[in-house]
Design an enzyme around this catalytic site. Sequence first.
Site, mmCIF file in Angstrom:
data_model
loop_
_atom_site.group_PDB
_atom_site.id
_atom_site.type_symbol
_atom_site.label_atom_id
_atom_site.label_comp_id
_atom_site.label_asym_id
_atom_site.label_seq_id
_atom_site.Cartn_x
_atom_site.Cartn_y
_atom_site.Cartn_z
ATOM 1 N N SER A 1 -10.171 -0.387 6.743
ATOM 2 C CA SER A 1 -9.537 -0.292 5.428
ATOM 3 C C SER A 1 -8.831 -1.539 4.924
ATOM 4 C CB SER A 1 -8.555 0.871 5.413
ATOM 5 O OG SER A 1 -9.260 2.065 5.236
ATOM 6 N N LYS B 1 0.859 -1.179 0.000
ATOM 7 C CA LYS B 1 0.000 0.000 0.000
ATOM 8 C C LYS B 1 0.899 1.233 0.000
ATOM 9 C CE LYS B 1 -3.919 2.055 2.575
ATOM 10 N NZ LYS B 1 -4.838 1.904 3.722
ATOM 11 N N SER C 1 -9.807 2.040 2.579
ATOM 12 C CA SER C 1 -8.868 2.800 1.785
ATOM 13 C C SER C 1 -7.838 1.933 1.054
ATOM 14 C CB SER C 1 -8.116 3.802 2.674
ATOM 15 O OG SER C 1 -7.334 3.141 3.633
#
Length: 492
Positions: free
Chosen positions: A178, A79, A154
């Site tokens: 997330s 990420k 997210s």
Amino acid sequence: MTDLHRLSIRELSEGLANAQFSSRELTEHYLKRIAKIDVQVKSYVTVTPELALVEADAADTLRKAGGANVLTGVPIAHKDIFCTQGIKTTAGSKILDNFISPYDATVVAKGKASGLVTLGKLNMDEFAMGSTSENSYYGATANPWNLNHVPGGSSGGSAAAVAADLAPFATGTDTGGSIRQPASFCGLTGLKPTYGRVSRFGMIAYASSLDQGGPMARSAEDCAYLMNVMAGHDAKDSTSMNQVVDNYVANLNDTSVKGLRIGIPKQYFNVSGLAEDVKARVEESLKKLEDMGATLVEIDLNMTESYVPTYYLIAPAEASSNLQRFDGVRYGYRCENPVDLMDLYKRSRSEGFGAEVQRRILIGTYALSAGYYDAYYVKAQKVRRLIQQDFLKAFESVDVIAAPSAPTTAYKIGADLTPVEMYLGDIYTLAVNLAGLPAINAPVGFDQNNLPVGLQLIGNYWSESQLLSVVHQYQQATDWHTQRAAIAEENA
Ligand code: GLN
């Protein structure tokens, strides 16, 4: 070999060990897939082919010399919230579009030390604020199951990349869902560990008392391999816990579903926005666990209605403080031709942050301001404690707690929900972070539009092994986790 992307982490590890393929071949295979398929999915912000091949060759050399361990030469993507030395780290924001970190996050460094090969950095909502990944400066990522839908957020880039077989597994972070919600939207397994289990050093902070990194993968077994890399104490993160780390892979068969007491919170299944299909699939999965020997126990979690307001006070409050560092002075975006220092601050931040981030900075600053601090922030902290106590009481009579991970399946891209509508979609995930507990998402079927549905299991503190083990048993008895989106079937 055309099907290397279908192999599990264990199979990749074995294939590399038996010299069925090299890390270079495997890495080239994934890079080819990314080049061809990610044009549609848009899961990567940055792909690092040259670096990946250097790391792959180093892994192959190490293996020939007899120095390889279980994951040497296996590819991963991170990420874009984890700092990577020499590679751009954006957190999905324009304000960090030019940011190259001088150091690696501990999670990234541990990955390297385990021999993992970095394919690149994955898209996300700006500063991890959002539930669709549409709040990224780099544009929306598509859900591999239906490209007109969001992958969740997210950690949407992480979920989409793994679901489209553009990375065998990926890191994510979870401040209020997330990891679990995008895993749910994309048909993956994702684990949010106990607060303090994984180092936050070099993980760009959103809400520090809630943020936690964790693995996103196709199965509990694959997650266990990545947890073995990520978990552990770090002297550079004072909130990381100094206690023994389990061997999550070795423990995969340690918890039996037989005799497991699964708490079913009454309040969770009466939420007004809960979609029929989601409810049905979750109930079917619970029936399956019951058939496997679990006992379902109805429990009360009376604080359910306060989850959303409590989180949406505390998280923005912490964010408003954390994001002060992006000032246009030290690093990141700086506005053109500032007339004075105030102008530099104001315009750099107004031009550099997106709308949702600005909204939360405003809310957080307001909640922390002198006249309102007690009425909002302090009160929210008190409610937070009550939410935690609610869970602790429940764990006196059950081993794990079941819930949907999200009330719906993946939204359409551009659905344009109001902020409050969007926040209400986080109802099932926020409390886990407020209480600091671990929780896992497992895929349990599809809705009528063939979009994945996820079951969430919440555990007591430090019960990651148990959660992974329960989902592993479930995945031995079912095949939802082996289903692939059509785009993942495409060959490069
Ligand atoms: N959707 C939640 C939010 O917008 C959670 C995000 C997260 O876990 N990073 O804050």
